[in-house]
Design an enzyme around this catalytic site. Structure first.
Site, PDB file in Angstrom:
ATOM      1  N   HIS A   1       0.930  -1.265  -0.035  1.00  0.00           N
ATOM      2  CA  HIS A   1      -0.125  -0.033   0.040  1.00  0.00           C
ATOM      3  C   HIS A   1       0.973   1.203  -0.076  1.00  0.00           C
ATOM      4  CE1 HIS A   1       1.214   0.639   4.319  1.00  0.00           C
ATOM      5  NE2 HIS A   1       0.790  -0.472   4.381  1.00  0.00           N
TER       6      HIS A   1
ATOM      7  N   GLU B   1      -1.357  -7.156   7.955  1.00  0.00           N
ATOM      8  CA  GLU B   1      -0.391  -7.352   8.299  1.00  0.00           C
ATOM      9  C   GLU B   1       0.010  -7.999   9.666  1.00  0.00           C
ATOM     10  OE1 GLU B   1       3.060  -7.311   8.381  1.00  0.00           O
ATOM     11  OE2 GLU B   1       3.315  -5.079   7.532  1.00  0.00           O
TER      12      GLU B   1
END
Length: 202
Positions: free
Chosen positions: A8, A83
């Site tokens: 990202h 994550e």
């Protein structure tokens, strides 16, 4: 089968070198611009599906890619692409973990590796002969790369914000080939140098 792994765009916590983990931190202004640069790269690439972490920094990056490329499919969100959970270290500086490893209360290596490896295996099994874009996080990309290469230490791989890594899977030989790693060629030279110096600290 081509698999494109995208980290990202930047968030304010990335800029401050803070652990994010499962904390839902949005893209900042620079991160949105980086996502547009990624999308421009993917205007030239054919793909069949977009998968994304359900955390906003990844999902927003995926949304910008979808919009600017004109992709007409849905973005498939998954918590499995989050994550690593850093527990009480989230929101703290990276350096802190180096000195307090014994106090780590987040997601353990074996649990994190199993989560990511299982998700990746399911993609290979269920989307044969399809080209896949996966928008996710640095740790996830690092582990997928380590997994296909048979590496034990995923932490030695560097994956920067807004980078693209590319894998080719040969269905006949059942072998993976790493074609691109941590590529920032779609970003401006000035931006690439800035990211490198900021992360490495030179």
């Amino acid at each position: 089968m081509y698999i494109y792994l995208i980290r990202h765009g930047e968030t304010n916590w990335n800029d401050k070198l803070l652990f994010q983990g499962h904390t839902d931190v949005p893209l900042n202004k620079k991160g949105k611009l980086q996502a547009k640069m990624i999308a421009n790269e993917f205007k030239k690439i054919k793909f069949d599906y977009i998968f994304s972490s359900d955390l906003s920094r990844a999902y927003e990056t995926a949304g910008i890619i979808k919009k600017l490329t004109g992709f007409n499919g849905k973005i498939i969100k998954s918590k499995e692409l989050r994550e690593r959970n850093y527990g009480s270290f989230e929101g703290k500086e990276y350096e802190l973990l180096r000195h307090k490893k014994s106090n780590f209360d987040g997601e353990k290596d074996i649990k994190f590796f199993k989560r990511i490896n299982s998700f990746f295996d399911s993609i290979i099994k269920n989307y044969k002969n399809k080209d896949i874009v996966i928008v996710t996080h640095g740790g996830v990309v690092r582990q997928i790369i380590a997994y296909i290469l048979g590496l034990k230490d995923y932490k030695r791989i560097r994956i920067y914000n807004a980078s693209i890594s590319e894998i080719y899977y040969n269905e006949k030989s059942k072998k993976f080939f790493l074609l691109r790693l941590n590529s920032m060629a779609h970003l401006s030279y000035k931006e690439r140098i800035k990211i490198h110096k900021h992360i490495i600290g030179v």
